[in-house]
Design an enzyme around this catalytic site. Sequence first.
Site, PDB file in Angstrom:
ATOM      1  N   PHE A 138      45.176  37.024  41.790  1.00  0.00           N
ATOM      2  CA  PHE A 138      46.094  37.316  43.012  1.00  0.00           C
ATOM      3  C   PHE A 138      46.740  36.013  43.549  1.00  0.00           C
ATOM      4  O   PHE A 138      45.858  35.458  44.033  1.00  0.00           O
ATOM      5  CB  PHE A 138      45.471  38.023  43.977  1.00  0.00           C
ATOM      6  N   ASP A 223      43.854  27.962  43.113  1.00  0.00           N
ATOM      7  CA  ASP A 223      44.427  28.696  44.143  1.00  0.00           C
ATOM      8  C   ASP A 223      42.922  29.170  44.857  1.00  0.00           C
ATOM      9  O   ASP A 223      42.206  29.930  44.381  1.00  0.00           O
ATOM     10  CB  ASP A 223      44.841  30.217  43.863  1.00  0.00           C
ATOM     11  N   LYS A 252      44.435  31.313  54.353  1.00  0.00           N
ATOM     12  CA  LYS A 252      43.427  31.977  55.203  1.00  0.00           C
ATOM     13  C   LYS A 252      42.721  31.409  56.364  1.00  0.00           C
ATOM     14  O   LYS A 252      43.044  31.542  57.398  1.00  0.00           O
ATOM     15  CB  LYS A 252      42.574  32.942  54.247  1.00  0.00           C
TER      16      LYS A 252
HETATM   17  C1  LIG Z   1      45.543  36.234  50.078  1.00  0.00           C
HETATM   18  C2  LIG Z   1      45.653  35.494  48.929  1.00  0.00           C
HETATM   19  C3  LIG Z   1      46.982  34.917  48.759  1.00  0.00           C
HETATM   20  C4  LIG Z   1      48.222  35.096  49.497  1.00  0.00           C
HETATM   21  O1  LIG Z   1      48.118  34.711  50.772  1.00  0.00           O
HETATM   22  P1  LIG Z   1      49.039  35.249  51.757  1.00  0.00           P
HETATM   23  O2  LIG Z   1      48.477  34.268  53.095  1.00  0.00           O
HETATM   24  O3  LIG Z   1      48.635  36.472  52.069  1.00  0.00           O
HETATM   25  O4  LIG Z   1      50.480  34.974  51.353  1.00  0.00           O
HETATM   26  C5  LIG Z   1      47.284  34.051  47.774  1.00  0.00           C
HETATM   27  N1  LIG Z   1      46.043  33.765  46.755  1.00  0.00           N
HETATM   28  C6  LIG Z   1      44.761  34.282  46.786  1.00  0.00           C
HETATM   29  C7  LIG Z   1      43.740  33.986  46.097  1.00  0.00           C
HETATM   30  C8  LIG Z   1      44.471  35.015  48.059  1.00  0.00           C
HETATM   31  O5  LIG Z   1      43.343  35.829  48.131  1.00  0.00           O
END
Ligand SMILES: *Cc1c(COP(=O)(O)O)cnc(C)c1O
Length: 397
Positions: A138, A223, A252
Amino acid sequence: MDSQTLMMLSEKHIAHTYARYSIVLVRGKGTRVWDKEGREYLDFVSGLAVCNLGHCHPRVVQAIHDQAEKLLHVSNFYYIEPQIQLASLLCRHSFADKVFFCNSGAEANEGALKLARKYAKAKMGGSRYEVITMERSFHGRTLATLTATAQTKYHKGYDPLMPGFKYVPFDKLEALRKAIDEKTCAVLIEPIQGEGGVNIPSEGYLRSLREICDEKGILLIFDEVQVGMGRTGRLFAYEHEGIMPDMLTLAKSLAGGVPIGALLIHKGVGDVFEPGDHASTFGGNPLATAAGVAALTAMLEEGMLKNCERVGNYFFSRLEELKKKFAFVREVRGRGLILGMELELEGGSIVKEMMQRGFLINCTMGNVLRFLPPLIVTEEEVDRMIEALEEVFKGVT
Ligand SMILES: *Cc1c(COP(=O)(O)O)cnc(C)c1O
């Protein structure tokens, strides 16, 4: 306005992109939140790994207050003091020597993808642009990060997707090795997959991935939007592996609850970015970065990483105990305070029953209960949650 009216107005005026639980949360402190009726909940979601310091951490609140009185926003035409402070702190405590600030995880990943393409054009001979990502990943909801997200359920209705991506199974080195060709410029991966079900790679996988990227001369991008900022018991998840990525994305929890995103860049890679190449109006905004400085300082000074590791291990063992008692629990996975419990049944109704008992938990992939409490959670709070979960499990047929 009472919560019934609020929920009615929400249905009426807010785009229906979220399936919401029927509570309106209005206040938070530490590990607890309260709804409009004054009901208290112990929070094991933390705004989806945003409130790692707990809700309304006093140092973050103070920093927001002080900064709001001084300067809320100026353009990146000018130097911005808290932005410089946050970048310096991040670089001091990571592999990076440069930071690009933005406002979300998706945007941080967009920046990484753009920089990877730019870097490839400048330094890899011009024909490389493809990025390899993992099944069950994700990376966000913009068109590029949605395409990077190798889960078809998120793609539905949005084609044509972006060109330049290729998917391989997570934790499978041979498949990755085979997928790399003369077009590949980077591998983008979550060191622990969050939305995909709290998937932990095998010991040594990420180190081998690093070796393969070095051998092929391609970039490695982590990420850490969900697992960075202390969630695994270290400031960054890559620290467990004894390796470093070339780029790392954060968002986050970085500013303790204020919207922010950041792309951390290793020495040399960031040099291909020149003025005008990439930008964000709010990126590195004084308010967000002042909150970020306070959040990062609090995390480092208040023993949160130690607490995360200790309580995380305890929590894991308590989940393992439940697994032994209930045959429908398939597996417990995780590290620090990102923990997942895979069930042989749908987890949605369990989440609702836990909410009625005063506990916020989450379910991902349909059948993986996910626990992301603030890093200040105590063993006693974990016990209370486990006790409630056991009661709910007893009612499962
Ligand atoms: C939440 C998340 C995103 C996206 O972040 P947003 O602030 O919602 O755009 C990207 N990568 C990972 C691993 C995430 O958990």
